[in-house]
Design an enzyme around this catalytic site. Structure first.
Site, short mmCIF file in Angstrom:
data_model
loop_
_atom_site.label_atom_id
_atom_site.label_comp_id
_atom_site.label_asym_id
_atom_site.label_seq_id
_atom_site.Cartn_x
_atom_site.Cartn_y
_atom_site.Cartn_z
N HIS A 94 45.18 57.90 30.46
CA HIS A 94 44.24 57.58 29.37
C HIS A 94 44.02 58.78 28.45
O HIS A 94 44.00 58.65 27.24
CB HIS A 94 42.90 57.13 29.95
CG HIS A 94 42.91 55.74 30.50
ND1 HIS A 94 43.33 54.65 29.77
CD2 HIS A 94 42.56 55.26 31.72
CE1 HIS A 94 43.23 53.56 30.52
NE2 HIS A 94 42.76 53.90 31.70
N ARG A 119 47.95 43.17 19.69
CA ARG A 119 47.42 42.79 21.00
C ARG A 119 46.13 41.98 20.80
O ARG A 119 45.08 42.55 20.59
CB ARG A 119 47.10 44.04 21.82
CG ARG A 119 48.26 44.99 22.03
CD ARG A 119 47.79 46.17 22.88
NE ARG A 119 48.80 47.19 23.06
CZ ARG A 119 48.94 48.26 22.29
NH1 ARG A 119 48.12 48.45 21.25
NH2 ARG A 119 49.87 49.16 22.55
N ARG A 131 51.09 38.92 19.59
CA ARG A 131 51.28 38.51 20.98
C ARG A 131 50.11 37.63 21.40
O ARG A 131 48.96 38.03 21.25
CB ARG A 131 51.36 39.75 21.88
CG ARG A 131 51.57 39.40 23.36
CD ARG A 131 51.71 40.66 24.20
NE ARG A 131 50.45 41.40 24.31
CZ ARG A 131 50.35 42.62 24.84
NH1 ARG A 131 51.43 43.25 25.27
NH2 ARG A 131 49.18 43.22 24.91
N GLU A 180 59.78 41.57 29.37
CA GLU A 180 59.14 42.59 30.20
C GLU A 180 59.35 42.34 31.68
O GLU A 180 58.91 43.12 32.53
CB GLU A 180 57.64 42.68 29.87
CG GLU A 180 56.93 41.35 29.83
CD GLU A 180 55.60 41.41 29.09
OE1 GLU A 180 54.99 42.48 29.03
OE2 GLU A 180 55.18 40.36 28.57
N ASN A 224 57.10 49.25 28.83
CA ASN A 224 56.14 49.78 29.80
C ASN A 224 56.17 48.95 31.09
O ASN A 224 56.25 49.50 32.19
CB ASN A 224 54.72 49.79 29.22
CG ASN A 224 54.59 50.75 28.06
OD1 ASN A 224 55.52 51.48 27.74
ND2 ASN A 224 53.44 50.77 27.42
N ASP A 225 56.10 47.63 30.95
CA ASP A 225 56.15 46.77 32.14
C ASP A 225 57.57 46.59 32.66
O ASP A 225 57.79 46.52 33.87
CB ASP A 225 55.53 45.40 31.83
CG ASP A 225 54.02 45.42 31.96
OD1 ASP A 225 53.49 46.36 32.58
OD2 ASP A 225 53.36 44.50 31.45
N ARG A 243 53.39 53.29 37.31
CA ARG A 243 53.42 54.52 36.50
C ARG A 243 52.14 55.32 36.63
O ARG A 243 52.10 56.49 36.25
CB ARG A 243 53.70 54.19 35.03
CG ARG A 243 52.64 53.36 34.34
CD ARG A 243 53.11 52.97 32.95
NE ARG A 243 52.20 52.00 32.36
CZ ARG A 243 51.71 52.08 31.14
NH1 ARG A 243 52.03 53.10 30.38
NH2 ARG A 243 50.92 51.16 30.67
N CYS A 276 58.44 47.32 21.82
CA CYS A 276 57.05 47.71 21.54
C CYS A 276 56.44 48.56 22.66
O CYS A 276 55.22 48.68 22.73
CB CYS A 276 56.19 46.48 21.27
SG CYS A 276 56.18 45.29 22.61
#
EC number: 2.7.3.9
Length: 573
Positions: free
Chosen positions: A190, A297, A333, A432, A455-456, A466, A503
Site C-alpha cells: 500500500h 474500476r 469493468r 486474469e 496482477n491476478d 504477492r 491493465c
C-alpha cells in the site's frame, strides 16, 4: 561514516534530507480486574469514536490529495471499527471476565490477526493488517499514548520507518516529506502504491534502515535504483544532486509529449491509457496525456456506503467520466467485488478462500438485479462518449455468453422504453485466470477485445500471494509462463481481428514494455503518472527490431535471464 543500503525501488525520484525516524511507542498492555464493567465498555466506545473521527479526517485528506480509490482503504478501516464480529467479543470479554478494555481489545484483536494470517491468501493477510493498524490506534487512545503523526512534520525530511501504514502514508505532507525508506514492504505494498501516486521517492524492503539510521543524519533516498545512502560525503551529495537534476530534466522532456500520440521509432502506434477509480481521476489522465481509460474500476461506487448505489447515481458517474474524456475510449469493468473487496451490506457468507470463490462475474450472474442495474446505467451513459464494457474474472466461454446476453436484454428493454443507447459499444473481458488465456482462441471468437489483468494472472498462474513476503519472490511478471500466456492471448485475438490491452502493473514497467510492444500489445493501461515515461520509452523502441528477439525471450527458463537480456539488448537502466 557513509553507508549504502540496498532495497526495492518503489517510487521514482531522488530525495536528500535529514532523517526523521517515525517511531510509534510500544503499547504495553496489562491485564487488570475491573468492577465497573459498564464504565469500562464506555471507555472502549469513547476510544472507538475518537479513532473513527481520526480516520474520517485521514480519509478525507487522502481523498483530496490522492483520489477516491486511494481513500478506499480507510473505508475498510472504518468498517473494522464498526464490525460487530470484532467489537462484540471485546465487549463480552470486558463484561464476562471483568477485565480492562485494553486487555480485552488486545486479546481479541490478536486472536483475529493470528487466525487471518494463518490463512494462505491475500485477502486474509490484508484483513489482518487492517485489524492491526486500527486496533493499535484504539489501544493508543485507551492507554493515553500519543502515536506519531506524520502530518505534523514541518521541515524537509526523509522518513525512516519499519513500515508505513496506509494511514501514515496518507498523512504525509509532500511539502516537507521529500522521501521515505522502510525496512519491509515491496513495490505492490500500500505504501509503495500511494508513494507513486504522491510522487514521493521511496525505497522499501531494506531490512536495516531502522537499525542503521539515526534522527538528524543526512540521508539520500534513490528511488530510481533502490539505494539509500546514509551520511554521504559532500562529493556524493553533489553527484546525487546532479542525478536529481537530470531526472527533473528528463521529466520535463516527458512533459513535452503530453499531447503526442504513442508511436514507436518504426511508426507502430499503440495506445497509452490510465487506470481510474472515480470521475475525479480523469483530471490526472488528461494532464498526463492519457489516450483513454483502460480500466475504470466501478466497485468504488459501491464501497463506503450502507446500501447499493442506485441506477441514477451510477449513471451520473459513468456519464461524467465519458463526457470528461471527450470521445476518448473508456473501458469500464463491471462490478469486481469479492476477494480483497467486501460489501458488508450484501451479507455474503465468509469463504475460506475468497480469491477463488464467489466474486466478480460469478457474483453478478447470481445477483442479477444488482448486475442489471449497473448495466442499465452504463447503457444509458453510452451516448455521452466512447464506452467499452468488460466483464471480470471470466473462466469459461459460457460465463461470457451469459453476461453478454444479460447486457443485450437490458439494451433491448431500454430501447423499448425509448431510451437512446449507443450502437457502438464494444464488449470484452478480463484475462486474469490462466484457463482464459489457454483457451483465448475460443474466447476471441466471442469478444470484441481482451484486457489482460496481470496482477491476478501472475498470482493465479504461479500460485503465489504477492502480499506474502515468504513467497513474494514468485510474483514474477517476466516469468516465461506469464510471457507465454500473454503471447497466446495476443496471437489469438489478432487472428480474429480483435485488440488486446493490459491493465496490470506490468503494463507500465520499463522492462516489460519492449517485450509487450514486440508481442503486439495494442493498449497499455497504467497509473496516470507513468504514461509520459512509457510514451518516451516506446518512441525510442522499434517494434521490428524487437520481434527477432521474441523467440529467444520466450524460450528462456528464468525471470533473471529475461531481465538481464532485456536490459542489455534494449539499453535499460
Amino acid at each position: 561514516m557513509t553507508k549504502e543500503i540496498q532495497g526495492i525501488a518503489a517510487s521514482s525520484g531522488i530525495a536528500i534530507a535529514k532523517a526523521f525516524r517515525l517511531e510509534n511507542p510500544e503499547l504495553t498492555v496489562e491485564k487488570k480486574s475491573v468492577t465497573e464493567v459498564e464504565a469500562e465498555v464506555a471507555r472502549l466506545e469513547a476510544a472507538l469514536e475518537k479513532s473513527k473521527s481520526e480516520l474520517e479526517i485521514i480519509r478525507e485528506h487522502a481523498r483530496k490529495e490522492l483520489g477516491d480509490d486511494k481513500a478506499e482503504i480507510f473505508e475498510a478501516h472504518l468498517l473494522v471499527l464498526s464490525d460487530p464480529e470484532l467489537i462484540n467479543p471485546i465487549k463480552d470479554k470486558i463484561t464476562n471476565e471483568n477485565v480492562n478494555a485494553e486487555h480485552a481489545l488486545d486479546e481479541v484483536a490478536a486472536m483475529f490477526i493470528n487466525m487471518f494470517e494463518s490463512m494462505d491468501n491475500e485477502y486474509m493477510k490484508e484483513r489482518a493488517a487492517d485489524i492491526r493498524d486500527v486496533t493499535k490506534r484504539v489501544l493508543a487512545h485507551l492507554l493515553g499514548v500519543n502515536v506519531s503523526n506524520p502530518s505534523l512534520i514541518s521541515e524537509e525530511v526523509v522518513i525512516i520507518a519499519e513500515d508505513l501504514t496506509p494511514s501514515d502514508t496518507a498523512q504525509l505532507n509532500r511539502k516537507f516529506v521529500k522521501g521515505f525508506t522502510t525496512d519491509i514492504g515491496g513495490r505492490t505494498s500500500h505504501s509503495a502504491i500511494m508513494a507513486r501516486s504522491m510522487e514521493i521517492p521511496a525505497v522499501v524492503g531494506t531490512k536495516t534502515v531502522m537499525e542503521d539510521i539515526q534522527n538528524g543524519v543526512l540521508v539520500i533516498v534513490d528511488g530510481l535504483d533502490g539505494e539509500v545512502i546514509v551520511d554521504p560525503s559532500e562529493e556524493t551529495v553533489k553527484a546525487y544532486e546532479k542525478k536529481a537534476a537530470e531526472y527533473a530534466e528528463q521529466k520535463a522532456e516527458w512533459a513535452k509529449l503530453v499531447n503526442e500520440k504513442t508511436v514507436s521509432a518504426d511508426d507502430h502506434h499503440v495506445e497509452l491509457a490510465a487506470n481510474i477509480g472515480t470521475p475525479e481521476d480523469v483530471k490526472g489522465v488528461l494532464e498526463n496525456g492519457g489516450e483513454g481509460v483502460g480500466l475504470y474500476r466501478t466497485e468504488f461506487l459501491y464501497m463506503g456506503r450502507e446500501d447499493l448505489p442506485t441506477e441514477e447515481e451510477q449513471f451520473t458517474s459513468y456519464k461524467t467520466v465519458l463526457e470528461r474524456m471527450e470521445g476518448k475510449p473508456v473501458v469500464v469493468r463491471t462490478l469486481d467485488i469479492g476477494g480483497d473487496k467486501e460489501l458488508p451490506y450484501l451479507n455474503l457468507p465468509k469463504e475460506m478462500n475468497p480469491f477463488l470463490g464467489f466474486r466478480a462475474i460469478r457474483l453478478c450472474l447470481e445477483m442479477q438485479d444488482m448486475f442489471r442495474t449497473q448495466l442499465r446505467a452504463l447503457l444509458r451513459a453510452s451516448v455521452y462518449g466512447n464506452l467499452k464494457i468488460m466483464f471480470p474474472m471470466i473462466a469459461t466461454v459460457d460465463e461470457f455468453r451469459q453476461a453478454k446476453a444479460i447486457l443485450l436484454e437490458e439494451k433491448a428493454k431500454l430501447q423499448q422504453e425509448g431510451v437512446q443507447v449507443s450502437e457502438d459499444i464494444e464488449v470484452g473481458m478480463m484475462v486474469e485466470i490462466p484457463s482464459s488465456a489457454v483457451i483465448a482462441d475460443l474466447f476471441a471468437k466471442e469478444v470484441d477485445f481482451f484486457s489482460i489483468g496481470t496482477n491476478d494472472l501472475i498470482q493465479y498462474t504461479l500460485a503465489a500471494d504477492r502480499m506474502n513476503e515468504r513467497v513474494s519472490y514468485l510474483y514474477q511478471p517476466y516469468n516465461p509462463a506469464i510471457l507465454r500466456l500473454v503471447n497466446m492471448v495476443i496471437k489469438a485475438a489478432h487472428k480474429e481481428g480483435k485488440w488486446v490491452g493490459m491493465c496490470g502493473e506490468m503494463a507500465g514497467d520499463e522492462i516489460a514494455i519492449p517485450i509487450l510492444l514486440g508481442l503486439g500489445l495494442d493498449e497499455f493501461s497504467m497509473s496516470a503518472t507513468s504514461i509520459l515515461k512509457a510514451r518516451s520509452q516506446i518512441r525510442q523502441l522499434s517494434k521490428a527490431d524487437i520481434e527477432p528477439h521474441l523467440d529467444t525471450i520466450l524460450s528462456m527458463s528464468s525471470t533473471e535471464e529475461v531481465i538481464e537480456f532485456v536490459k542489455s539488448t534494449f539499453h535499460i537502466g
